[in-house]
Design a protein around this motif. Structure first.
Motif, mmCIF file in Angstrom:
data_model
loop_
_atom_site.group_PDB
_atom_site.id
_atom_site.type_symbol
_atom_site.label_atom_id
_atom_site.label_comp_id
_atom_site.label_asym_id
_atom_site.label_seq_id
_atom_site.Cartn_x
_atom_site.Cartn_y
_atom_site.Cartn_z
ATOM 1 N N ALA A 1 0.855 -1.367 -0.008
ATOM 2 C CA ALA A 1 -0.188 0.008 0.160
ATOM 3 C C ALA A 1 0.974 1.241 0.008
ATOM 4 C CB ALA A 1 -0.953 -0.011 1.019
ATOM 5 N N PHE A 2 1.953 1.272 0.631
ATOM 6 C CA PHE A 2 2.751 2.266 0.941
ATOM 7 C C PHE A 2 3.497 2.656 -0.451
ATOM 8 C CE2 PHE A 2 2.030 1.537 5.278
ATOM 9 C CZ PHE A 2 1.953 2.983 5.758
ATOM 10 N N TYR A 3 3.869 1.442 -1.335
ATOM 11 C CA TYR A 3 4.660 1.312 -2.327
ATOM 12 C C TYR A 3 3.954 2.311 -3.445
ATOM 13 C CZ TYR A 3 6.577 -0.659 -6.946
ATOM 14 O OH TYR A 3 6.826 -0.759 -7.851
ATOM 15 N N VAL A 4 2.616 2.134 -3.693
ATOM 16 C CA VAL A 4 1.895 2.729 -4.429
ATOM 17 C C VAL A 4 2.035 4.407 -4.256
ATOM 18 C CG1 VAL A 4 -0.462 3.179 -5.653
ATOM 19 C CG2 VAL A 4 0.635 0.964 -5.140
ATOM 20 N N ALA A 5 1.796 4.574 -3.026
ATOM 21 C CA ALA A 5 1.779 6.295 -2.507
ATOM 22 C C ALA A 5 3.110 6.881 -2.721
ATOM 23 C CB ALA A 5 1.511 6.192 -1.020
ATOM 24 N N MET A 6 4.227 5.815 -2.278
ATOM 25 C CA MET A 6 5.544 6.627 -2.294
ATOM 26 C C MET A 6 5.846 6.774 -4.147
ATOM 27 S SD MET A 6 7.626 4.820 0.395
ATOM 28 C CE MET A 6 7.542 3.217 -0.193
ATOM 29 N N LEU A 7 5.377 5.947 -4.994
ATOM 30 C CA LEU A 7 5.578 6.065 -6.383
ATOM 31 C C LEU A 7 4.979 7.470 -6.986
ATOM 32 C CD1 LEU A 7 5.060 2.398 -7.827
ATOM 33 C CD2 LEU A 7 7.551 3.638 -7.626
ATOM 34 N N ARG B 1 8.936 1.748 -11.263
ATOM 35 C CA ARG B 1 8.524 0.666 -10.363
ATOM 36 C C ARG B 1 9.790 -0.210 -10.173
ATOM 37 N NH1 ARG B 1 3.049 -0.289 -9.646
ATOM 38 N NH2 ARG B 1 1.827 1.264 -10.344
ATOM 39 N N ALA B 2 10.571 -0.590 -10.856
ATOM 40 C CA ALA B 2 11.378 -1.493 -10.960
ATOM 41 C C ALA B 2 12.617 -1.114 -9.787
ATOM 42 C CB ALA B 2 12.208 -1.583 -12.405
ATOM 43 N N SER B 3 13.052 0.328 -9.899
ATOM 44 C CA SER B 3 13.873 0.567 -8.600
ATOM 45 C C SER B 3 13.283 0.873 -7.152
ATOM 46 C CB SER B 3 14.428 2.175 -9.094
ATOM 47 O OG SER B 3 13.218 2.822 -9.054
ATOM 48 N N ALA B 4 12.059 0.797 -7.089
ATOM 49 C CA ALA B 4 11.390 0.883 -5.825
ATOM 50 C C ALA B 4 10.884 -0.710 -5.303
ATOM 51 C CB ALA B 4 10.227 1.851 -5.768
ATOM 52 N N ALA B 5 10.779 -1.305 -6.181
ATOM 53 C CA ALA B 5 10.076 -2.634 -5.912
ATOM 54 C C ALA B 5 11.045 -3.490 -5.105
ATOM 55 C CB ALA B 5 9.763 -3.450 -7.003
ATOM 56 N N GLY B 6 12.433 -3.246 -5.115
ATOM 57 C CA GLY B 6 13.184 -3.930 -4.452
ATOM 58 C C GLY B 6 13.376 -3.637 -3.193
ATOM 59 N N ILE B 7 12.712 -2.704 -2.623
ATOM 60 C CA ILE B 7 12.802 -2.464 -0.984
ATOM 61 C C ILE B 7 12.067 -3.763 -0.319
ATOM 62 C CG2 ILE B 7 11.693 -0.938 0.793
ATOM 63 C CD1 ILE B 7 12.018 1.201 -1.212
ATOM 64 N N GLY B 8 10.895 -4.099 -0.717
ATOM 65 C CA GLY B 8 10.274 -5.323 -0.105
ATOM 66 C C GLY B 8 11.192 -6.606 -0.333
ATOM 67 N N SER B 9 11.874 -6.895 -1.529
ATOM 68 C CA SER B 9 12.665 -8.038 -1.581
ATOM 69 C C SER B 9 13.710 -7.937 -0.716
ATOM 70 C CB SER B 9 13.161 -7.854 -3.145
ATOM 71 O OG SER B 9 12.162 -8.016 -3.974
ATOM 72 N N VAL B 10 14.522 -6.694 -0.454
ATOM 73 C CA VAL B 10 15.523 -6.797 0.560
ATOM 74 C C VAL B 10 15.195 -6.792 1.816
ATOM 75 C CG1 VAL B 10 17.021 -4.935 1.579
ATOM 76 C CG2 VAL B 10 16.764 -5.074 -0.792
ATOM 77 N N ASN B 11 13.818 -6.464 2.178
ATOM 78 C CA ASN B 11 13.200 -6.856 3.672
ATOM 79 C C ASN B 11 13.206 -8.456 3.702
ATOM 80 O OD1 ASN B 11 10.645 -7.399 5.381
ATOM 81 N ND2 ASN B 11 11.227 -5.503 5.706
ATOM 82 N N VAL B 12 12.745 -8.997 2.652
ATOM 83 C CA VAL B 12 12.688 -10.620 3.009
ATOM 84 C C VAL B 12 14.085 -11.172 3.015
ATOM 85 C CG1 VAL B 12 11.754 -12.578 1.692
ATOM 86 C CG2 VAL B 12 10.377 -10.391 1.895
ATOM 87 N N LEU B 13 14.896 -10.753 1.984
ATOM 88 C CA LEU B 13 16.129 -11.433 2.328
ATOM 89 C C LEU B 13 16.938 -11.002 3.348
ATOM 90 C CD1 LEU B 13 17.569 -10.196 -1.396
ATOM 91 C CD2 LEU B 13 16.858 -12.635 -0.689
ATOM 92 N N THR B 14 16.853 -9.952 3.870
ATOM 93 C CA THR B 14 17.437 -9.535 5.332
ATOM 94 C C THR B 14 16.816 -10.261 6.306
ATOM 95 O OG1 THR B 14 17.855 -7.057 4.736
ATOM 96 C CG2 THR B 14 17.690 -7.783 7.023
ATOM 97 N N TYR B 15 15.822 -11.020 6.204
ATOM 98 C CA TYR B 15 15.029 -11.632 7.430
ATOM 99 C C TYR B 15 15.547 -12.913 7.027
ATOM 100 C CZ TYR B 15 11.465 -14.656 9.438
ATOM 101 O OH TYR B 15 10.898 -15.819 10.200
ATOM 102 N N GLY B 16 15.532 -13.460 5.816
ATOM 103 C CA GLY B 16 16.290 -14.663 5.628
ATOM 104 C C GLY B 16 17.598 -14.996 5.877
ATOM 105 N N ASP C 1 12.937 10.468 2.369
ATOM 106 C CA ASP C 1 12.822 11.040 1.159
ATOM 107 C C ASP C 1 13.820 10.609 0.148
ATOM 108 O OD1 ASP C 1 15.105 12.526 1.857
ATOM 109 O OD2 ASP C 1 13.649 14.321 2.217
ATOM 110 N N GLN C 2 14.589 9.880 0.370
ATOM 111 C CA GLN C 2 15.576 9.187 -0.667
ATOM 112 C C GLN C 2 15.372 7.675 -0.907
ATOM 113 O OE1 GLN C 2 17.709 11.118 -2.368
ATOM 114 N NE2 GLN C 2 16.869 12.954 -1.336
ATOM 115 N N LEU C 3 15.515 7.268 -2.215
ATOM 116 C CA LEU C 3 15.279 5.869 -2.440
ATOM 117 C C LEU C 3 16.207 4.803 -1.516
ATOM 118 C CD1 LEU C 3 13.822 3.539 -4.043
ATOM 119 C CD2 LEU C 3 15.344 4.115 -5.899
ATOM 120 N N TRP C 4 17.610 5.289 -1.495
ATOM 121 C CA TRP C 4 18.514 4.541 -0.614
ATOM 122 C C TRP C 4 18.036 4.534 0.744
ATOM 123 C CZ3 TRP C 4 21.352 6.190 3.498
ATOM 124 C CH2 TRP C 4 21.354 7.556 3.660
ATOM 125 N N GLN C 5 17.668 5.430 1.722
ATOM 126 C CA GLN C 5 17.061 5.679 2.778
ATOM 127 C C GLN C 5 16.045 4.365 2.918
ATOM 128 O OE1 GLN C 5 15.821 9.321 3.038
ATOM 129 N NE2 GLN C 5 18.084 10.191 3.764
#
Length: 228
Positions: free
Chosen positions: A40-46, A53-68, A105-109
């Motif tokens: 839900a936040f992803y759409v609002a931030m875009l 979409r490709a550059s921001a979609a990785g945020i969720g993937s990094v979350n899952v990878l960090t957990y794993g 407010d920055q993608l890397w953040q």
């Protein structure tokens, strides 16, 4: 004359394992909800930052990878420090990551905070330490306890739906703060109040069985057998 109403302290001791199970269930459901709400936040931030979409979609993937990557270390940490210390600290990190996300407010953040920091908080407060707690508090009803805890996943979808409504009402930045403080903080308080590593830390037994004296009256004391 004996009162038919149980004393609060006695009632709490007999039912402490159910309170602990409810706390673990809420914690797992809330932690999963924090992850699912990102869509839900992803759409609002875009819409606000005009990222592709490709550059921001990785945020969720990094979350899952960090957990794993960290979930194994959470198992090591819960063995060393115990869930009473680990779960509140991990969940606090998770809440702070969600709260902090509303100020970025920055993608890397977002990759660092919403991806890495939130993923780490989930690893150290979620499934592994929660199951360790339930394993020590439930023996005869362990299967039931695990099933109830996993039912908390239903709560996660409610949190994701609430996030979508909040974003529409107050914006995504304020929604992050409301969810972190309004949902995360009460769950953190429950963790601080009720999580204990094992029943004997409170003088209790697994499954809420009543305390039994170590040597009942009239029973012959046991003698230790020495092997030479």
């Amino acid at each position: 004359m004996t009162s038919l109403v149980p004393r609060p302290a006695s009632f709490l001791r007999r039912n402490y394992h159910w309170l602990l199970l409810a706390t673990v269930t809420l914690t797992l459901g809330t932690a999963q909800g924090f992850r699912y709400q990102f869509s839900a936040f992803y759409v609002a931030m875009l819409e606000e930052f005009h990222w592709d979409r490709a550059s921001a979609a990785g945020i969720g993937s990094v979350n899952v990878l960090t957990y794993g990557a960290l979930v194994v270390f959470s198992g090591i940490a819960v063995d060393r420090f115990g869930p009473r210390l680990l779960m509140p600290i991990g969940f606090l990190v998770y809440i702070l990551a969600i709260l902090w996300s509303g100020f970025l407010d920055q993608l890397w953040q977002f990759y660092a905070v919403t991806g890495v920091l939130a993923g780490a908080g989930f690893a150290f407060s979620g499934f592994i330490p929660g199951m360790v707690v339930l394993t020590t508090w439930f023996v005869r009803r362990r299967g039931l306890a695990f099933g109830v805890a996993q039912s908390g996943n239903g709560l996660s979808f409610l949190i994701a739906s609430a996030a979508q409504l909040l974003i529409a009402a107050v914006g995504w930045r304020a929604a992050y703060g409301i969810i972190a403080l309004g949902i995360g903080a009460p769950v953190l308080l429950l963790l601080l109040l009720f999580i204990r590593r094992r029943p004997r830390d409170l003088g209790l037994f697994a499954d809420g069985e009543p305390d039994q004296p170590a040597n009942p009256a009239g029973a012959a004391p046991r003698r230790s057998l020495r092997v030479v």
